[in-house]
Design an enzyme around this catalytic site. Sequence first.
Site, mmCIF file in Angstrom:
data_model
loop_
_atom_site.group_PDB
_atom_site.id
_atom_site.type_symbol
_atom_site.label_atom_id
_atom_site.label_comp_id
_atom_site.label_asym_id
_atom_site.label_seq_id
_atom_site.Cartn_x
_atom_site.Cartn_y
_atom_site.Cartn_z
ATOM 1 N N GLU A 85 5.931 -2.176 -4.518
ATOM 2 C CA GLU A 85 5.334 -1.904 -3.212
ATOM 3 C C GLU A 85 5.527 -3.105 -2.284
ATOM 4 O O GLU A 85 6.198 -4.083 -2.625
ATOM 5 C CB GLU A 85 3.844 -1.584 -3.358
ATOM 6 C CG GLU A 85 3.022 -2.691 -3.976
ATOM 7 C CD GLU A 85 1.575 -2.280 -4.210
ATOM 8 O OE1 GLU A 85 1.258 -1.075 -4.102
ATOM 9 O OE2 GLU A 85 0.754 -3.163 -4.509
ATOM 10 N N SER B 220 5.022 2.566 -1.799
ATOM 11 C CA SER B 220 4.212 2.005 -2.872
ATOM 12 C C SER B 220 4.228 2.981 -4.046
ATOM 13 O O SER B 220 3.872 4.150 -3.888
ATOM 14 C CB SER B 220 2.774 1.787 -2.390
ATOM 15 O OG SER B 220 1.957 1.339 -3.445
ATOM 16 N N PHE B 221 4.673 2.498 -5.211
ATOM 17 C CA PHE B 221 4.751 3.320 -6.419
ATOM 18 C C PHE B 221 5.629 4.554 -6.174
ATOM 19 O O PHE B 221 6.627 4.469 -5.478
ATOM 20 C CB PHE B 221 3.347 3.716 -6.903
ATOM 21 C CG PHE B 221 2.604 2.600 -7.577
ATOM 22 C CD1 PHE B 221 2.447 2.582 -8.954
ATOM 23 C CD2 PHE B 221 2.062 1.558 -6.838
ATOM 24 C CE1 PHE B 221 1.753 1.560 -9.580
ATOM 25 C CE2 PHE B 221 1.366 0.542 -7.463
ATOM 26 C CZ PHE B 221 1.220 0.540 -8.829
ATOM 27 N N ASN C 10 5.315 7.384 -0.860
ATOM 28 C CA ASN C 10 3.969 7.106 -0.355
ATOM 29 C C ASN C 10 4.059 6.348 0.965
ATOM 30 O O ASN C 10 4.643 5.254 1.024
ATOM 31 C CB ASN C 10 3.192 6.287 -1.382
ATOM 32 C CG ASN C 10 1.697 6.273 -1.108
ATOM 33 O OD1 ASN C 10 1.192 7.058 -0.317
ATOM 34 N ND2 ASN C 10 0.993 5.380 -1.785
ATOM 35 N N ALA C 11 3.501 6.896 2.028
ATOM 36 C CA ALA C 11 3.610 6.326 3.374
ATOM 37 C C ALA C 11 2.569 5.229 3.603
ATOM 38 O O ALA C 11 1.618 5.380 4.381
ATOM 39 C CB ALA C 11 3.473 7.420 4.424
ATOM 40 N N ILE C 12 2.746 4.100 2.913
ATOM 41 C CA ILE C 12 1.926 2.912 3.175
ATOM 42 C C ILE C 12 2.829 1.672 3.126
ATOM 43 O O ILE C 12 4.010 1.759 2.837
ATOM 44 C CB ILE C 12 0.757 2.769 2.173
ATOM 45 C CG1 ILE C 12 1.272 2.494 0.755
ATOM 46 C CG2 ILE C 12 -0.136 3.985 2.185
ATOM 47 C CD1 ILE C 12 0.155 2.112 -0.208
ATOM 48 N N ASP D 238 -2.837 -8.585 1.715
ATOM 49 C CA ASP D 238 -1.672 -8.032 2.425
ATOM 50 C C ASP D 238 -1.459 -8.682 3.793
ATOM 51 O O ASP D 238 -1.393 -7.996 4.814
ATOM 52 C CB ASP D 238 -1.821 -6.517 2.599
ATOM 53 C CG ASP D 238 -2.269 -5.814 1.334
ATOM 54 O OD1 ASP D 238 -1.841 -6.243 0.248
ATOM 55 O OD2 ASP D 238 -3.034 -4.840 1.431
ATOM 56 N N HIS E 119 2.541 -9.205 -2.211
ATOM 57 C CA HIS E 119 2.521 -8.553 -0.897
ATOM 58 C C HIS E 119 2.785 -9.584 0.202
ATOM 59 O O HIS E 119 1.883 -10.055 0.885
ATOM 60 C CB HIS E 119 1.202 -7.834 -0.636
ATOM 61 C CG HIS E 119 1.380 -6.756 0.388
ATOM 62 N ND1 HIS E 119 1.199 -5.429 0.109
ATOM 63 C CD2 HIS E 119 1.744 -6.813 1.701
ATOM 64 C CE1 HIS E 119 1.454 -4.705 1.192
ATOM 65 N NE2 HIS E 119 1.781 -5.529 2.169
#
Length: 340
Positions: A224, A178-179, A158-160, A41, A294
Amino acid sequence: MKHSSFFDKIHWRVLTSLLLLICGYTQGQRPQPEAPYGIHDPVMIKQDSTYYLFCTGMGISCYSSTDMNHWTKEAPVFKEPPAWAVKAVPGYKGHTWAPDISYHNGKYWLLYSVSAFGKSTSCIGLAENVTLDPDSKDFKWVDHGKLIQSVPGRDDWNAIDPNMIYDQDNHPWVCFGSFWDGIKMVQLKDDLSALKEPEAWFSLAKRQRAFNGQDTAAGDGAIEGPFIFKKENCYYLFVSFDYCCRGLNSNYKVMVGRSRELKGPYLDKNGVPMTEGGGSVVVSGNRRYPGVGHCGVYDFNGQDYIIFHGYDRVKGGMPRLLIEKLKWDANGWPYIDGLD
């Protein structure tokens, strides 16, 4: 005499190398890693003549380079796990995911992710620094704590994987996700201290997914790692489809859509909205790197680059930093010439 002369030369070369090595340490230089492996990443920024790379790792891994080829590992951003994150995410012990680095109003801003793997018990934090040069007397990371949080059973996102982007009026936004229900975006206050009120959430991209009977299940709609890059009059939304983190069984790939407006809609080459599963391939795996993704996209010195990680068959599936020049076709779509 020939043997003596040969060994004298070898002895002198070894001695010279040792002296240079000692001098290098004396001057504060650090040895270069053999190759940029173990990188997941990645994001990058340039300060003066040095490139700085941040990526997933304990405390957020950091590397520096003057040529984007030879990298020096620096100290992690956090020596200890942020106390707020340990409290917010059970099981978090400092392994921090998917950072994002940007420069705004004279400071460097680092977004980062803390999460429980495979769950939406996640938070996005924010830290700042006035310089990225670790040898500067002004170098100091200041953590501002939690910016966004997702809670299972409350949020279907999703908080990423955050990415900071500024609109045409220089107002800051964060896209992430993400997802679950895909990629979201929300505006921040101009000082980046919190979400702008009243909060307004936008959906940028998602894929159809199957459920396993749980309301908070990620499903199989693998999307994502969003990153928005502005090129001329368009915003380009880069995302990763399919699966990372499986070594040689990974099938990650980078997809893209574009829009005239930051909030979308983002359409692919065929005009399909990314909120309906659309996306055009920018880079996918090959024999050596079965999964790649990513990404971050940057303009360095007038040349656009895409950076990402790939799972390298040569190293048994270890993730490796990959950097490619990003080109644009006659219709304004990004591509690369191919992976090495």
